[in-house]
Design an enzyme around this catalytic site. Structure first.
Site: not given
Ligand code: ADP
Length: 495
Positions: A189, A399
């Site tokens: 993903k 961060e």
């Molecule tokens: P950022 O805030 O830097 O975008 P995230 O942790 O939100 O970092 O994103 C990293 C990855 O995690 C992306 O691929 C995002 O789509 C995914 N992601 C974000 N929220 C969720 C969630 N609730 N469950 C699973 N994957 C998620």
């Protein structure tokens, strides 16, 4: 690979078709409404991303499971799997510039860095783990004479990889390559704002001969597609790089579903520590600027906290300002650019909020910290240096993931160490000193996955990156990473 601007410009003008999901070897549309892909270079829509609904994710996981169960990949002779992963590495190299430009249009990393850090690194990672396939052995335990005990290393089954947008190919390869090398199936993903180069990688994987169903890609929103993947009962191991907030959710999803093992890399607030006895202060100042400002600070190991010995603080900050002013901010597709675009408007807004908070808490923003080049439509930020940052400040502890450097003075080695460890993170660090004993003392004392000495960054695939404290668990890179993608099984045989 010759990097010439004309070729980059030509590739950058290539239309990008609407994207699809890769499930069971087929390119299919997701059931959710497609997402527009906005380029941080100029804010323009460059294509659409398919969005996988929970049902699509379930299908991808079921196909990955079926591919694992019938051993179409794990059952191949090791030499054959190795050949296929080498072929994939060769294809990445052959398409390196295309992959790099596609990635830059999507995520905004400056092309000079992207080419090396993205396809360049990913090809090397696939080669490294391809070679591991026929070099990592099981074990024979020391037992009494009437027993033979064998320790087998077996694939875990289905690996879900959720990856971020800053270095999609590099970080993606850190997970996909060892997972495939050990015989697992993978459901990937990518991040919403950096899926394109990974979708192209998946195409190349099929071309290289990775069997259908072994490597699947589901794109879409984290809260829909990512969540469904992390909740899937078909996933045995979940590997993730991203924010701490999402990491916490993933652990909850694991607890709520099948207790899948979760390995998290959650960023850092890494200290870069400069002692007055550093061998070359000018070089240290330049490195301190690149350690935080390349890729607009969107680097998990970025040296985002500069700790400087008080006796050289003012002179060092002046050298740092000069080094920063010499870094060209602008269109990431231009070869001369050293600091590209911020990945998204949301990220840029967040960066600016950090600076407002820093001012409110009493720190000094001595340069940068504003949105620039708005006439381009892109998301650009003047790199910010903030002095008088105290450990209680938000900018010290959290961060930013942007081009914002927090500077704090220290008086003694003991204080430097205390300040270095005074956050919840523990991913990376830098120490600049000519004193060998002090360097080793600092390496021992700093709680971090990697400590650089008289340099910052560049640790390659041969060494692990394993966060301490709330920077995560488990290692990416090196043979240690294989532990995440294999189960140990003992055969205890009475002779
Ligand atoms: P950022 O805030 O830097 O975008 P995230 O942790 O939100 O970092 O994103 C990293 C990855 O995690 C992306 O691929 C995002 O789509 C995914 N992601 C974000 N929220 C969720 C969630 N609730 N469950 C699973 N994957 C998620």
């Amino acid at each position: 690979m010759t990097l010439d601007q004309t070729t980059i410009d030509r590739l950058a003008a290539t239309p990008i078709p609407p994207q699809r999901l890769l499930i069971g070897g087929h390119w299919v549309d997701g059931s959710e409404a497609p997402l527009p892909v906005l380029s941080p270079v100029d804010g323009a829509q460059i294509t659409t991303l398919s969005a996988a609904a929970p049902a699509d994710v379930a299908r991808a996981c079921a196909d990955a499971r079926a591919a694992f169960e019938d051993a179409r990949w794990a059952g191949k002779p090791p030499a054959e799997r190795k050949k296929i992963l080498h072929r994939l590495a060769d294809l990445i190299d052959a398409h390196a510039l295309e992959l790099a430009v596609l990635g830059v249009r999507d995520n905004g990393t400056e092309i000079s860095m992207a080419l090396k850090a993205e396809p360049g690194s990913a090809a090397g990672t696939f080669r490294y783990y391809a070679e591991a396939i026929d070099k990592v052995y099981g074990e024979v335990a020391p037992t009494a004479a009437n027993v033979l005990a064998l320790i087998h290393r077996e694939p875990v089954g289905v690996v879900a990889a959720i990856v971020p947008w800053n270095f999609p190919l590099m970080i993606g390869a850190w997970k996909i390559a060892p997972a495939l090398a050990m015989g697992n199936s993978v459901v990937l993903k990518p991040a919403e704002t950096a899926s394109l180069s990974l979708l192209r990688l998946a195409e190349l994987a099929l071309e290289a001969g990775v069997p259908p169903g072994v490597f699947n890609v589901v794109t879409g929103p984290g809260r829909i597609t990512g969540e469904a993947l992390a909740l899937s009962p078909d996933v045995d191991v979940l590997v993730f790089t991203g924010s701490g907030a999402t990491g916490r959710r993933l652990l909850e999803y694991s607890a709520r579903s099948n207790l899948k093992r979760c390995y998290l890399e959650l960023g850092g607030k890494s200290p870069n520590i400069v002692f007055a006895d550093a061998p070359d202060l000018a070089a240290a100042a330049k490195a301190a600027a690149t350690a935080i400002f390349r890729n607009a600070g969107q680097v998990c190991v970025a040296g985002s906290r500069l700790l400087v010995e008080a006796s050289i603080h003012d002179a060092f900050v002046a050298a740092l300002e000069k080094a920063t002013a010499a870094m060209a901010v602008g269109n990431p597709l231009h070869l001369s650019t050293q600091i590209g675009a911020v990945n998204s408007l949301a990220q840029l807004d967040g960066n600016l909020r950090f600076l407002a908070d820093a001012r409110a808490e009493g720190a000094d923003v001595i340069r940068g910290g504003t949105r620039i080049l708005t006439e381009t439509g892109g998301y650009y930020m003047d790199p910010a240096i903030v002095t008088r940052v105290a450990p209680s400040h938000r900018l010290y502890r959290e961060e930013v993931f942007g081009p914002v450097l927090a500077v704090t003075p220290f008086e003694t080695e003991a204080e430097a160490l205390r300040l270095a460890n005074a956050t919840d993170y523990g991913l990376a660090a830098g120490v600049w000193t000519a004193n060998l004993s002090r360097a080793h003392r600092m390496v021992r004392g700093i709680r971090a996955g990697v400590v650089h000495v008289n340099t910052y960054g560049g640790a390659d695939v041969t060494v692990p990156l394993a966060g301490a404290k709330q920077s995560g668990n488990g290692a990416d890179k090196s043979l240690h990473a294989l532990d995440k993608y294999t189960d140990l099984k003992t055969a205890w045989i009475r002779l």
